[in-house]
Design an enzyme around this catalytic site. Structure first.
Site, short mmCIF file in Angstrom:
data_model
loop_
_atom_site.label_atom_id
_atom_site.label_comp_id
_atom_site.label_asym_id
_atom_site.label_seq_id
_atom_site.Cartn_x
_atom_site.Cartn_y
_atom_site.Cartn_z
CB SER A 106 -59.85 -69.65 -37.11
OG SER A 106 -61.22 -69.87 -37.16
CE LYS A 109 -61.57 -68.41 -33.21
NZ LYS A 109 -61.75 -68.71 -34.79
CB SER A 173 -60.44 -72.69 -33.89
OG SER A 173 -60.19 -71.39 -34.88
#
Length: 429
Positions: A106, A109, A173
């Site tokens: 993640s 992101k 997330s």
């Protein structure tokens, strides 16, 4: 017949008298030569007085660079995975674990949010435009949940502001909101991923390739060094820096959500993003603010690939690996004096042995750590024939690592005067 007893005496003959004309000629010749010599000397002296004096010359005496003295800081790099550490406005403290691209989960992101905010900028506190969750996006939620993805609950017709959508992506997330944002921006996830890769190339992230906007796909790979490059750029966006520093937020449908980055608010940490999957392990890109000599300095770093059986263990291990890095970086950074007030920088030589010195007017200090190279640049304008003592003339600047240039003025030593007329004539006597 002469008498043999008689001696003949011959009187000496005096030389003929010297010619007065010849004596006068010799004296005239000598006088003429002296006159010519004096006239020549006078002409040379006059020519010397008329001719402009040569300009003073400057010779630099200070080295072009130096090294901050002291013991080079020992960085406690993690035993496994990759790591990189940088101080904004100064330079890199190093890296570990090589440069092979690895899954980043993640942490992906960060790029998703960066692309969204560069396409749709937000000021601090601004909510921005709205986006509506489609029926298809809402219908995908159960399958995403069954895969064990990190999500926020959504329903058909739910309305999120751009800021709220980014909060969902960056704090808990949410993979599904990363996909929703990507489609909202580019029309499709594929088109958005192309934007992510174009942006990475433009930023010089040469070991990074994105295959999705969430990082759930292990085909999305990068390095700790590349993620530090991106983090430094992202933290310059006001809305991004504001969101990643939050510990929690309130969102439609989901209500209150919390930031997975439990380091926020500790050790000066002000963000930015966690990540964890079986393929990536525990990952963290972080930023922390520390005070050095009254100035605020930002430490940016990344730790990837920390082992663990599940997300809580992986994140715990990446946090444990990060905190020593932060403390070591904070301890290493200091203000160092590289030039003292009064240190000679150059000498000035004028005609007929006139001259002075040029020295630093004040201490010159830089922010850095022992072992860091410092470039010293000197800018001295042309020196006139006359300068008073202690006159400001020129400047010296220092750059430590990749840091900002710091500058201090230069001052003259004794008074510089051109040689007097008598000094100029006397050299020919």
């Amino acid at each position: 017949m002469l008498d043999s007893a008689t001696t003949q005496v011959i009187a000496p003959v005096a030389p003929p008298p010297r010619s007065r004309r010849r004596a006068r000629g010799a004296r005239a010749l000598i006088s003429g030569l002296l006159a010519l010599l004096l006239a020549g000397t006078a002409l040379v002296a006059i020519e010397t007085l008329v001719r402009p004096l040569p300009a003073p010359t400057v010779t630099r005496t200070l080295a072009a660079s130096t090294i901050i003295p002291g013991k080079v800081p020992a960085v406690p790099w993690p035993e496994s995975g990759q790591a990189a550490l940088s101080v904004e406005g100064v330079g890199s403290l190093g890296r570990s674990g090589g440069s092979k691209p690895v899954p980043i989960a993640s942490v992906t992101k960060v790029m998703t949010a960066y692309v969204i905010l560069t396409e749709h900028p937000l000021d601090r506190g601004e909510q921005g435009p709205k986006l509506t969750v489609s029926a298809e996006q809402a219908a995908a939620y159960p399958a995403e949940q069954a895969r064990g993805e990190s999500l926020v609950p959504v329903v058909t017709g739910a309305v999120f502001t751009e800021r709220q959508a980014l909060q969902a992506v960056l704090l808990p997330s949410a993979n599904n909101m990363a996909r929703i944002l990507a489609a909202w921006d580019a029309g499709s996830i594929e088109a958005f991923v192309a934007k992510m890769n174009d942006t990475a190339a433009a930023l010089g992230m040469t070991n990074t390739h994105y295959t999705d906007p969430s990082g759930y796909d292990p085909g999305t790979v990068s390095t700790a060094v590349d993620q530090v490059i991106l983090a430094r750029k992202a933290m310059k966006l006001p809305a991004f820096a504001e969101i990643v520093a939050q510990k929690k937020a309130t969102l439609p449908v989901a209500g209150t959500v919390r930031n997975y980055n439990s380091l926020v608010g500790r050790d000066g940490v002000v963000g930015i993003k966690t990540g964890s999957t079986d393929e990536a392990g525990g990952c963290l890109v972080f930023a922390a603010v520390v005070k050095v000599g009254g100035r605020k300095m930002t430490i940016v770093g990344a730790v990837l690939g920390q082992p663990g059986a599940n997300t809580p263990v992986q994140l715990d291990r990446v946090f444990r690996a990060t905190r020593p890095l932060l403390r070591a970086a904070a301890a290493a950074i200091a203000v160092h004096r590289v030039v003292r007030a009064g240190d000679q920088v150059a000498t000035v030589r004028g005609p007929l042995r006139t001259g002075t010195t040029i020295s630093a007017a004040q201490d010159l200090t830089v922010v850095g750590w022992p072992g860091m190279p410092v470039r010293l640049d000197v800018d001295i304008p042309a020196v006139p024939a006359q300068l008073p003592a202690g006159a400001e003339h020129g400047r010296i600047s220092a750059v430590a690592g990749n840091g900002a240039r710091v500058v201090t003025p230069l001052r003259t030593g004794v008074r510089l005067d051109p040689p007097s007329t008598w000094d100029r004539i006397r050299q020919y006597l």
